[in-house]
Design a protein around this motif. Sequence first.
Motif, PDB file in Angstrom:
ATOM      1  N   ARG A 197       0.838  -1.209   0.000  1.00  9.41           N
ATOM      2  CA  ARG A 197       0.000   0.000   0.000  1.00  9.41           C
ATOM      3  C   ARG A 197       0.870   1.255   0.000  1.00  9.41           C
ATOM      4  N   GLU A 198       1.896   1.278   0.849  1.00 14.78           N
ATOM      5  CA  GLU A 198       2.769   2.450   0.905  1.00 14.78           C
ATOM      6  C   GLU A 198       3.544   2.613  -0.403  1.00 14.78           C
ATOM      7  N   ALA A 199       3.960   1.463  -1.001  1.00 14.42           N
ATOM      8  CA  ALA A 199       4.688   1.521  -2.269  1.00 14.42           C
ATOM      9  C   ALA A 199       3.831   2.144  -3.369  1.00 14.42           C
ATOM     10  N   LEU A 200       2.549   1.792  -3.404  1.00 10.70           N
ATOM     11  CA  LEU A 200       1.658   2.354  -4.417  1.00 10.70           C
ATOM     12  C   LEU A 200       1.518   3.866  -4.253  1.00 10.70           C
ATOM     13  N   GLY A 206       4.525  10.326  -7.325  1.00 12.17           N
ATOM     14  CA  GLY A 206       5.689  10.706  -8.108  1.00 12.17           C
ATOM     15  C   GLY A 206       6.976  10.813  -7.320  1.00 12.17           C
ATOM     16  N   ILE A 207       7.039  10.179  -6.161  1.00  5.93           N
ATOM     17  CA  ILE A 207       8.255  10.220  -5.349  1.00  5.93           C
ATOM     18  C   ILE A 207       9.373   9.439  -6.028  1.00  5.93           C
ATOM     19  N   CYS A 208       9.023   8.321  -6.632  1.00  2.90           N
ATOM     20  CA  CYS A 208       9.998   7.489  -7.352  1.00  2.90           C
ATOM     21  C   CYS A 208       9.253   6.639  -8.363  1.00  2.90           C
ATOM     22  N   ASP A 209      10.005   5.951  -9.221  1.00  2.00           N
ATOM     23  CA  ASP A 209       9.374   5.015 -10.149  1.00  2.00           C
ATOM     24  C   ASP A 209       9.571   3.591  -9.626  1.00  2.00           C
ATOM     25  N   THR A 210       9.013   2.608 -10.340  1.00  6.98           N
ATOM     26  CA  THR A 210       9.039   1.222  -9.844  1.00  6.98           C
ATOM     27  C   THR A 210      10.462   0.694  -9.733  1.00  6.98           C
ATOM     28  N   GLU A 211      11.338   1.049 -10.661  1.00  3.57           N
ATOM     29  CA  GLU A 211      12.702   0.539 -10.610  1.00  3.57           C
ATOM     30  C   GLU A 211      13.456   1.110  -9.413  1.00  3.57           C
ATOM     31  N   THR A 212      13.285   2.405  -9.147  1.00  4.12           N
ATOM     32  CA  THR A 212      13.943   3.014  -7.987  1.00  4.12           C
ATOM     33  C   THR A 212      13.459   2.368  -6.689  1.00  4.12           C
ATOM     34  N   LEU A 213      12.155   2.151  -6.592  1.00  4.58           N
ATOM     35  CA  LEU A 213      11.616   1.536  -5.386  1.00  4.58           C
ATOM     36  C   LEU A 213      12.188   0.129  -5.186  1.00  4.58           C
ATOM     37  N   ASP A 214      12.226  -0.669  -6.265  1.00  4.95           N
ATOM     38  CA  ASP A 214      12.790  -2.021  -6.156  1.00  4.95           C
ATOM     39  C   ASP A 214      14.266  -1.978  -5.774  1.00  4.95           C
ATOM     40  N   ASN A 215      14.985  -0.995  -6.302  1.00  2.56           N
ATOM     41  CA  ASN A 215      16.407  -0.880  -5.958  1.00  2.56           C
ATOM     42  C   ASN A 215      16.604  -0.534  -4.483  1.00  2.56           C
TER      43      ASN A 215
END
Length: 496
Positions: A197-200, A206-215
């Motif tokens: 939920r927090e990731a979504l 627009g804090i980060c994109d999916t790749e940044t979050l996974d990294n």
Amino acid sequence: MVKFTEAACIGGGVIGGAWAARFVLAGIDTKIFDPHPEAQRLVSEVMANAERAYEMLTQAPLPAKGTLSFSKSLEEAVQGAQWIQESVPESLDVKRRVLNQIDAAADPQALIGSSTSGLMPTELQRDMKHPERMFVAHPYNPVYLLPLAELVGGKKTSRSALEDAKAKLATVGMTGLIIKKEIDAFVGDRLLEAFWREALWLIKDGICDTETLDNVIRYSFGLRWAQMGLFETYRIAGGEAGMRDFLSKYGPSLTWPWTKLTDVVDLDDELVEKIAAQSDAQSGQRGIRELERIRDQNLVGIMHALKAGDEGRGWGAGKLLADFESHLRKTAPRADVTPSQQPLKLLEVKVPAAWIDYNGHMTEYRYTQCFADACDALLLLIGADADYVQGGHSYYTVESHVRLLGEAKLGDALYVEAQLLPSDGKKVHAFMSLHRASDGRLLSTYESLMLHVSSSEGRSVAPLPEIMAILQPLLDAHANLPAPDGAGRSVGAGKR
């Protein structure tokens, strides 16, 4: 009864097929029922990935694979099964109907596990005639590699059924964690839902994109969680004062408005498209089967690293792997120890991807690993097993010499043979050879000297009589064999 030999999987999708792979590779005959027209193809693809992963995962002697068969009906699939795993779509009505069918057709003593991610077992077992043997067995994907199943009983589930399930899972390399109370989504998925939920929100805002979050996850706390989980990690963060100090320092921050965990993000078309586009840009160039293979190989590597932790005793999932390998070795059929004037065939192995170096060949230390595993097989052959070591005696390698004569490549089937050279049992002098199975080519040789010791006395002693009763006839049978080419060589010695 802990040991079981027959299982049934009702539903052969991603989870059901992976359950089947876990069972089959542990030597359990498994029947699947799934009316989906592509079920056999999908399960065969999962099974292929599982077999590839197991070739990388362990060199312990796996049992002969169980049979995998597809049944024409649910009733046919569950006949004779001692463990029945339901993995149909996540709908209360559908699952309840299927579980009632299983209950009516199965042996009353058979265990029935549901792969539900969050439905309450009390609701699922409501109309069953034998609800005491039904429970949630919630796994994590890929089931054939990740060793956890959350075991959650309903109001009518017997404690003995949960304990029996836990014991049975251990024989297939899994740990069954019995959850004290049933709760929506159990433990793991409640944590994942909060994190998700927090990731979504981070993506939507627009804090980060999916790749940044996974990294952020895989380069930081994900590595810590893989070995120590959450609370043990934070205990370290508290320093010498431990968890109490950590909570006193960081507990107040829980009241700060950092997160949006109580707010539900609106997954409207715009946000779905935003996430999907970022995910496509991140990893859309790889097919799903390729991503699964990469995931499996990385998981195997992590588990191998964890198996070496805590001074070789294993840590986390690595300890579970070490325990499973110990179980496999203890339950494997004993090799033939009939004395013969032929080298002993000690090990058969297929070169996995994790063993390949930058030149595309098996890396150097893996040759030594093959011989080390063959030495372990020799010790098991003569009875110097884990119980013998626990009794205070063992063999230690005190000298060895390896020659690299040929290259092994990905997928090559290899075997190791050993000739016992003259020795007295207190010392075991062996000469081993590594061959490629397809053409018998000699790839490497290994000469070793092992010394028998008493752990309590801290010195070399003669083996116990039961060891010599097996070892001496083998030494006698090899005594008249010609000395193998290369035996006694020193480093850099020329050809003879």
